[in-house]
Each structure stands twice: as C-alpha cells, then as structure tokens.
Write an enzyme that holds these catalytic residues in place. Structure first.
Site, short mmCIF file in Angstrom:
data_model
loop_
_atom_site.label_atom_id
_atom_site.label_comp_id
_atom_site.label_asym_id
_atom_site.label_seq_id
_atom_site.Cartn_x
_atom_site.Cartn_y
_atom_site.Cartn_z
N ASP A 1 -1.57 -2.11 -4.20
CA ASP A 1 -2.95 -2.15 -3.74
C ASP A 1 -3.55 -0.75 -3.76
O ASP A 1 -2.88 0.23 -3.39
CB ASP A 1 -3.03 -2.70 -2.31
N MET A 2 -4.80 -0.66 -4.18
CA MET A 2 -5.50 0.63 -4.17
C MET A 2 -6.23 0.84 -2.85
O MET A 2 -6.75 -0.11 -2.25
CB MET A 2 -6.47 0.69 -5.34
N ARG B 1 -12.37 -5.96 5.23
CA ARG B 1 -12.78 -7.14 4.46
C ARG B 1 -14.26 -7.45 4.71
O ARG B 1 -14.98 -7.88 3.82
CB ARG B 1 -11.94 -8.35 4.85
N LYS C 1 0.84 -1.19 0.00
CA LYS C 1 0.00 0.00 0.00
C LYS C 1 0.88 1.25 0.00
O LYS C 1 1.74 1.41 0.87
CB LYS C 1 -0.92 0.01 1.21
N THR D 1 -12.44 -12.54 -5.28
CA THR D 1 -13.79 -12.62 -4.74
C THR D 1 -13.96 -13.92 -3.97
O THR D 1 -13.30 -14.92 -4.27
CB THR D 1 -14.84 -12.54 -5.87
N ARG E 1 -5.42 -6.92 -10.72
CA ARG E 1 -6.36 -7.57 -9.81
C ARG E 1 -7.66 -6.75 -9.82
O ARG E 1 -7.63 -5.52 -9.68
CB ARG E 1 -5.81 -7.62 -8.39
N LYS F 1 -14.11 -5.70 -5.79
CA LYS F 1 -15.32 -4.87 -5.69
C LYS F 1 -15.00 -3.53 -5.05
O LYS F 1 -15.50 -2.49 -5.48
CB LYS F 1 -16.39 -5.61 -4.88
N GLY F 2 -14.18 -3.52 -4.00
CA GLY F 2 -13.83 -2.29 -3.30
C GLY F 2 -14.20 -2.39 -1.84
O GLY F 2 -15.26 -2.95 -1.50
#
Length: 324
Positions: free
Chosen positions: A129-130, A282, A95, A219, A177, A180-181
C-alpha cells in the site's frame, strides 16, 4: 474543507488511542472485519460465500520502535498462515511504515522480504500500500528490491499524484491497484480538485486495462464503475484482467451485485484495533463515503459530517471521564 477535517482527525493521537479502547462501543465492527485473526478469517469466509475475495490489512502504520514493527510483521505472518490453513480466498495488503520504513530502510526491507517469502510459498499476492508523498519513492524502492527475488508483489498508484502516469507505465507488468488517494498533498506534486483527480483516475484505469497485467479498480463511485464496465465491453477486455475493490463495510449491496454480475470483486478487509485513523482517511479520500457508513458507526440518526465530529467528541468525552 471536509478532507482537511478528516485528515486532522486521523492524525489526532488522543482520538486514535481512545478509539482503540472504545472502538467496539462506537460500532467500529461495521468497518473492521475483526480484532483477531480468527474473527477476520470468519469475515473472509462470509465474503467468499458471496463470491468475493479479500485483501487483508493489519491496521497500523508509522511504527517508531523496532519492537512495534516486529510485532506487526509477526501478525501479518500469522494471517498468511491462517489464510493458507483455512483455505480462504485472500491475499495481503501492507504498509511499509508499519514495518519500519521510518526506522531504517534495510530493517523494513528485511521484514518485507520475510513476509513476501512466506506468501510466495502459497502463491499468495502481497500488495504494498502507498502512503503519503514522503514515503512514495522509498516504497517504490522497496518494491524494486523485492522484485529482484520474488514476483508475487504489486503496489498502488494514487491518481492525485502528477507522476502517477509515469509510475504506472514503469510498472505496467505488475498487478496494480489504482486509487484516487487518501492523503492531503501539496499542489507542487498533486492534483487538488475532484475533477482533475477523477479525470486522471479514469485515464490511469483505462491505460492499465489496455496495457497492464491485472488491474484492481478501487472505488465506491458508481459513476466510475459504470464507466469502467462500458470501457471493458467496448474494448473486449476479459473479466479475468481486472477486479473491482471496495472497503469492508462500504456499499455492501453493490459489492454483492457486482460479484453476481460476474465481475471479479475483492473487499479490502482491515483488522485490529487501530481503526480510527484508517476510517478518517477513507472519508478524506471521498467525503461521500460519509453517507455510506457513518450512521452505522457513530449514530443511527446521523448521516452527515456532524456524525463524524460527534464521534470524535464522544471519544474525547470517554477519555475525560476515564481521567476523572
């Protein structure tokens, strides 16, 4: 409503601090692969033995001190060396905020550059990673700058953003990757309903499977997994063009089953003691995840939202007792 609760819990510094101290007593090892690099490598070996690869995340984010960011960089570099030395099948997810994005862009870039260069020596992939919307474009900018010198870099597309399709098309030649967010974002730039997010998620997955380099489909939703399996079969997409991803400790039987079926499978492997915010997000990302592991994490008799809230209260109780 649950998503808001989980996001709020993830941002509670009291609970995060307490979780670092009391995590193992609460069963955090069910969702975290280890608190040390050695423990994490052992966890990866067990996954590899099942035909599963790993992407390793050094838990932590939003560093506000340079020393904190430099410590995170050192830890990630140690993991890279350990992955190589031990010959395990794994790569790195990281991150930008953990490496100093909120401190200074150039400082963060230099930290990232050192990590990407170290991984490049071993032909190891680095996934950026976003995070939340405020860090979205700066993270893409960092990746753009890194790609000027290295090609072992990819990132994440979050399906709840209305700009996701444009971003995916721009970076279709990269390993991506698709998720969903996991953050709570305003309606101005993010879909709000599960139906809209799921619809866009599938649309993005199918686009990248057809036009992209390599697609990591992250997912735990078996319905989406079944839909992807049907899509790749109908479109003659080879298995080496994609992989399924799930989080460490979630739907373990399904992870093994998919690997046995011949699909590439990668487990997202977090390590360290900063697990609480990670786990709460999560659950915010998909509240159904609650039923998958909460009974292992907080209370064997609990598999509802009460379990998470009870866990939060348990942390508060431990903190209060310590103060006395």
């Amino acid at each position: 409503m649950l998503k808001g609760v989980f996001i709020s819990l993830s941002q509670n510094q009291l609970l995060t601090t307490a979780a670092k101290k009391y995590g193992l007593k609460l069963g955090a090892q069910t969702v975290v692969a280890g608190t040390t690099v050695e423990e994490t490598i052992n966890s990866i070996r067990k996954l590899n033995a099942l035909g599963i690869s790993a992407t390793v995340d050094n838990l932590g984010e939003y560093s506000i001190e340079r020393e904190e960011a430099l410590e995170a960089k050192a830890s990630i570099l140690e993991v890279i060396e350990s992955i190589h030395t031990n010959g395990v099948d794994a790569h790195i997810s990281l991150k930008p905020t953990q490496l100093g994005l909120d401190i200074d862009y150039d400082f963060c870039y230099e930290n990232l550059l050192e990590i990407v260069a170290a991984a490049s020596k071993y032909n190891m992939h680095i996934n950026i990673d976003m995070e939340d919307y405020d860090h979205l474009q700066p993270s893409f900018d960092l990746m753009d700058d890194l790609l000027k010198e290295y090609d072992n870099v990819g990132t994440v597309i979050q399906a709840y953003f209305d700009r996701a399709q444009d971003d995916l098309e721009k970076y279709k030649d990269l390993r991506m990757r698709i998720v969903k967010g996991a953050y709570k974002e305003p309606i101005e730039y993010a879909f709000q309903t599960k139906e809209d997010i799921d619809e866009n998620f599938i649309k993005l997955i199918e686009y990248h499977l057809l036009h992209g380099k390599f697609t990591s489909i992250a997912t735990h939703d078996h319905r989406i997994i079944d839909q992807v399996k049907k899509f790749v079969k109908e479109n003659n997409i080879p298995n080496d063009k994609f992989e399924f991803q799930m989080l460490y400790g979630f739907r373990k039987d399904m992870q093994v089953d998919l690997a046995k079926q011949g699909y590439n499978f990668c487990t997202y492997v977090p390590f360290g003691d900063d697990w609480y915010a990670y786990f709460m997000r999560r659950l915010a990302e998909r509240p159904q995840n609650l039923n998958l592991v909460v009974k292992q994490v907080f209370n064997k008799r609990t598999n509802t939202a009460i379990g998470v809230l009870a866990g939060a209260l348990a942390l508060k109780t431990l903190v209060n007792k310590k103060k006395k």
